[in-house]
Design a protein around this motif. Structure first.
Motif, PDB file in Angstrom:
ATOM      1  N   PRO A   1      19.488  16.340  19.644  1.00 44.58           N
ATOM      2  CA  PRO A   1      19.018  17.622  19.080  1.00 44.58           C
ATOM      3  C   PRO A   1      17.520  17.634  18.803  1.00 44.58           C
ATOM      4  O   PRO A   1      16.849  18.653  19.016  1.00 44.58           O
ATOM      5  N   THR A   2      16.987  16.502  18.339  1.00 48.68           N
ATOM      6  CA  THR A   2      15.546  16.431  18.083  1.00 48.68           C
ATOM      7  C   THR A   2      14.759  16.529  19.386  1.00 48.68           C
ATOM      8  O   THR A   2      13.737  17.232  19.463  1.00 48.68           O
ATOM      9  N   LEU A   3      15.240  15.854  20.411  1.00 48.59           N
ATOM     10  CA  LEU A   3      14.571  15.921  21.714  1.00 48.59           C
ATOM     11  C   LEU A   3      14.618  17.339  22.279  1.00 48.59           C
ATOM     12  O   LEU A   3      13.657  17.796  22.913  1.00 48.59           O
ATOM     13  N   LYS A   4      15.726  18.033  22.041  1.00 47.41           N
ATOM     14  CA  LYS A   4      15.839  19.416  22.532  1.00 47.41           C
ATOM     15  C   LYS A   4      14.959  20.377  21.744  1.00 47.41           C
ATOM     16  O   LYS A   4      14.550  21.419  22.260  1.00 47.41           O
ATOM     17  N   GLU A   5      14.663  20.019  20.512  1.00 48.28           N
ATOM     18  CA  GLU A   5      13.693  20.817  19.742  1.00 48.28           C
ATOM     19  C   GLU A   5      12.308  20.657  20.358  1.00 48.28           C
ATOM     20  O   GLU A   5      11.535  21.621  20.448  1.00 48.28           O
ATOM     21  N   ILE A   6      11.989  19.438  20.739  1.00 52.19           N
ATOM     22  CA  ILE A   6      10.688  19.176  21.358  1.00 52.19           C
ATOM     23  C   ILE A   6      10.597  19.860  22.721  1.00 52.19           C
ATOM     24  O   ILE A   6       9.571  20.449  23.071  1.00 52.19           O
TER      25      ILE A   6
ATOM     26  N   PRO B   1      13.096  22.422  24.845  1.00 48.03           N
ATOM     27  CA  PRO B   1      14.350  23.177  25.010  1.00 48.03           C
ATOM     28  C   PRO B   1      14.955  23.032  26.405  1.00 48.03           C
ATOM     29  O   PRO B   1      16.146  23.256  26.585  1.00 48.03           O
ATOM     30  N   ASN B   2      14.136  22.673  27.383  1.00 48.14           N
ATOM     31  CA  ASN B   2      14.626  22.482  28.751  1.00 48.14           C
ATOM     32  C   ASN B   2      14.822  20.994  29.054  1.00 48.14           C
ATOM     33  O   ASN B   2      14.592  20.531  30.175  1.00 48.14           O
ATOM     34  N   LEU B   3      15.250  20.258  28.028  1.00 47.37           N
ATOM     35  CA  LEU B   3      15.359  18.805  28.145  1.00 47.37           C
ATOM     36  C   LEU B   3      16.247  18.373  29.317  1.00 47.37           C
ATOM     37  O   LEU B   3      15.874  17.486  30.092  1.00 47.37           O
ATOM     38  N   LEU B   4      17.407  18.989  29.475  1.00 48.50           N
ATOM     39  CA  LEU B   4      18.321  18.564  30.531  1.00 48.50           C
ATOM     40  C   LEU B   4      17.738  18.811  31.921  1.00 48.50           C
ATOM     41  O   LEU B   4      17.948  18.006  32.839  1.00 48.50           O
TER      42      LEU B   4
END
Length: 417
Positions: A181-186, A188-191
């Motif tokens: 979740p923290t990485l996705k905050e940084i 949003p298009n993490l995947l």
């Protein structure tokens, strides 16, 4: 894959249930549902199994469920995974199915990457879960958990929630609930970014594999099933330890420092993996599987008038009226000189014989040295002996002249493959 027989690994969770519905809707496959109950969540585990069986009945799909108790000192999750895949493989083989389909998705891929990052990994651990690995196929890998949930909701698909997924007891759950979740905050298009990273790493891995293939041709030779790694050539490489890892990783070694130290060890030193042996023998590292017999005490007895044996080695026996040209695979002996039952055994210190074509007797240890035989070659050799333990034949190498044919009667031809 159209028309194939497939087994679907199903837990009852949303991803595997959606996967089942998707393949069912295609109407193009013979489907078997496979569920493992590890009883890790008491009644909840039994309810998962019940749900899977009801789903199979509703969709008119053949369903197999197994109950497995885990007794593991280490990671329960790793033990469960190993047991699960072992059972899947047995089930698919027994039912003559073509593929096993699992429901791994994009979020699983990211979590696995991060787990490998925390543990320390080579390039293999950073190239993601493979879309296809032999007979295992993972068609949901391009899709996120969010997309799978949206599909299930839109199509009114029900599933079982694993309440343990909400805890942070396991490493994967900690990463899922706290790190991702923290990485996705940084980002949003993490995947999407992660998919690009995986693609880049796979391309890099291919370059490494191409290089290793070239190096392998230079430093590895094969003789009678034994792989020989040239120590001098490996030492000349810029990073010998890394090259050894890449050359030998598929043989299940884990003690890589010990493997590297074999380069400078004394002859006779070896390292074992669960499936192979790597042995230092003068100028080479010799790699063999561990399925050959080395027990010095093991002996096999051969009665008179037998035509063939297959254990521990393949031999054919035939009475003939004359001798033809001998070779390392065929000998002719004077049958009257034999004492039955004949014996097949391994060599022992102190063994000697009278090699045909040589003067006098010779200790086997000296014969092996003169023939420049490796330690592994000596381990794999069998001796054919008369009942008084006199050596008739170092099988596949040299006959003892005491048993040579002296007249044209009572000739026994012995052939090995």
């Amino acid at each position: 894959m159209k028309g194939k027989k497939i087994g679907i690994a199903i837990s009852g969770g949303i991803d595997s249930v959606v996967l089942t519905h998707l393949f069912f809707l295609l109407k193009e496959y013979t489907i078997l549902l496979a569920h493992c109950n590890f009883h890790l969540r008491d009644k909840e585990s039994d309810l998962d199994e019940e749900f899977v069986k009801k789903l199979g009945k509703k969709l008119n799909l053949k369903t197999h469920a197994t109950s497995i108790k885990i007794n593991a000192k280490g990671s329960i999750q790793l033990a469960a995974r190993e047991l699960r895949y072992r059972w899947f493989k047995e089930l698919i083989t027994a039912n003559h199915f073509d593929y096993l389909i699992t429901a791994h998705h994009a979020d699983d891929n990211l979590e696995t990457f991060l787990i490998n990052l925390t543990r320390g990994s080579g390039l293999d651990g950073f190239t993601g879960i493979p879309e296809k690995n032999g007979s295992i196929i993972r068609p949901l890998l391009p899709f996120s958990r969010e997309e799978i949930t949206a599909f299930a909701t839109k199509n009114h698909i029900t599933w079982r929630e694993d309440k343990s997924n909400a805890t942070t007891k396991y490493v994967r759950n900690k990463i899922r609930h706290k790190v991702v979740p923290t990485l996705k905050e940084i980002n949003p298009n993490l995947l999407t970014s992660f998919a690009k990273t995986i693609s880049n790493l796979k391309e890099s891995k291919q370059i490494v594999e191409d290089k290793i293939s070239d190096i392998s041709k230079e430093v590895i030779s094969e003789k009678e099933g034994i792989l020989k790694l040239n120590i001098a050539k490996i030492k000349k490489l810029e990073n010998p330890k890394s090259y050894l890892f890449e050359l030998l990783k598929k043989y299940h070694f884990t003690a890589w420092n010990d493997v590297y130290e074999l380069l400078t060890a004394q002859s006779g030193k070896h390292v074992l993996s669960e499936s192979h042996q790597l042995l230092k023998d003068r100028d080479f590292l010799l790699l063999t599987s561990r399925n050959f017999k080395t027990t010095q005490e093991t002996s096999y007895y051969i009665p008179n008038n037998i035509a063939e044996i297959t254990l521990p080695i393949h031999l054919n026996f035939k009475e003939v009226t004359n001798t033809s040209k001998k070779n390392v695979h065929t000998i002719f002996v004077d049958k009257t000189s034999l004492k039955y039952p004949l014996i097949i055994r391994k060599w022992k210190n102190g063994d000697f014989f009278f090699p045909e074509g040589m003067q006098g007797k010779k200790k086997l240890s000296k014969y092996f040295k003169d023939e420049k035989m490796s330690l592994i070659e000596k381990q794999q050799l069998w001796l054919l002996c008369s009942n008084n333990n006199d050596i008739i034949w170092v099988i596949g190498k040299r006959q003892d002249k005491r048993f040579s044919v002296k007249k044209s009667t009572n000739i026994l031809q012995i052939v090995t493959k």
